[in-house]
Design a protein around this motif. Structure first.
Motif, PDB file in Angstrom:
ATOM      1  N   THR A 217       0.843  -1.191   0.000  1.00  0.00           N
ATOM      2  CA  THR A 217       0.000   0.000   0.000  1.00  0.00           C
ATOM      3  C   THR A 217       0.879   1.241   0.000  1.00  0.00           C
ATOM      4  O   THR A 217       2.006   1.212   0.521  1.00  0.00           O
ATOM      5  N   PRO A 218       0.425   2.339  -0.607  1.00  0.00           N
ATOM      6  CA  PRO A 218      -0.777   2.411  -1.434  1.00  0.00           C
ATOM      7  C   PRO A 218      -0.527   1.845  -2.826  1.00  0.00           C
ATOM      8  O   PRO A 218       0.612   1.532  -3.166  1.00  0.00           O
ATOM      9  N   LYS A 219      -1.550   1.741  -3.615  1.00  0.00           N
ATOM     10  CA  LYS A 219      -1.399   1.245  -4.985  1.00  0.00           C
ATOM     11  C   LYS A 219      -0.816   2.341  -5.886  1.00  0.00           C
ATOM     12  O   LYS A 219       0.008   2.078  -6.760  1.00  0.00           O
TER      13      LYS A 219
ATOM     14  N   THR B  60       3.656  -0.393  -5.945  1.00  0.00           N
ATOM     15  CA  THR B  60       3.153   0.960  -5.719  1.00  0.00           C
ATOM     16  C   THR B  60       3.675   1.827  -6.855  1.00  0.00           C
ATOM     17  O   THR B  60       4.881   1.886  -7.091  1.00  0.00           O
TER      18      THR B  60
END
Lengths: 115, 114
Positions: free
Chosen positions: A7-9, A110
């Protein structure tokens, strides 16, 4: 689904800023690896942690740092960001990190965009 | 030094066979991996060779010759979904503790057309 989560993408930020990328390894894996993949570039190894300790370093810039916590999740910190830091950052994990047949399984990555 | 070479791009026809070559030079060899990567997605593990010879896994096979620093990935009965990048990675032994790291080639972009 490899079992590695990141995370995050997606992350969009400005030059000069600092960001933190997070990775949770597969259940039972002790080693975490971080890679950078720029557009049309191969995967560049950044750093490896094994059971909380740094084990290997690749071409990681001094502006970048990482750590692995007691619960084995890892964070990659990128500071004083530059346009050239825009890339896909992958985390991978493996059971040990030194066994002959140890295979690395990659998270979804990410995507960092520095504007 | 460390160097891994793969062709940049290849094209093939659906249903055909394609061979993707990889040559490497590393200071300490301890296994070779092939990964598949669709654009923007995570690399997924395909195969691992540490001894000379052929490893077969369904439609995919991988070959290794350590004396020649050479490997290939063979894909049979190609399907459209096989269009992806194929990454050759060598485990390079380093350090007194024997901890290994993977060095990746730039990847071969395979386009499968009808």
């Amino acid at each position: 689904d490899s079992g590695v989560t990141q995370t995050p993408k997606h992350l969009i930020t400005a030059t000069g800023q600092r960001v933190t990328l997070r990775c949770s390894p597969r259940s039972g894996d002790l080693s975490v690896y971080w890679y950078q993949q720029s557009l049309d570039q191969g995967l560049q190894f950044l750093i490896q942690y094994y059971n909380g300790e740094e084990r290997a370093k690749g071409n990681i810039l001094e502006r970048f740092s990482a750590q692995q916590f007691p619960d084995l999740h890892s964070e990659l910190n990128l500071s004083s960001l530059e346009l050239g830091d825009s890339a896909l950052y992958f985390c991978a994990s493996s059971p040990k990190g030194e066994a002959v047949a140890d295979t690395q399984y990659f998270g979804p990555g990410t995507r960092l965009t520095v504007l | 030094g460390q160097n891994i070479d793969q062709p940049t791009e290849m094209t093939a026809t659906e249903g055909a066979i394609v061979q993707i070559n990889c040559t490497y030079q590393t200071s300490g060899f301890n296994g070779l991996f092939w990964y598949q990567q669709h654009a923007g997605e995570a690399p997924t593990f395909l195969s691992y060779n540490v001894l000379d010879g052929l490893e077969e896994k369904g439609r995919f096979s991988s070959f290794l010759s350590r004396s020649k620093g050479y490997s290939y990935l063979l894909l049979k009965e190609l399907q459209m979904k096989d269009s992806a990048s194929y990454l050759c990675a060598v485990r390079d032994l380093f350090g007194s503790g024997g901890y290994n790291k993977l060095i990746f080639g730039a990847g071969t972009r395979l386009a499968v057309h009808p």
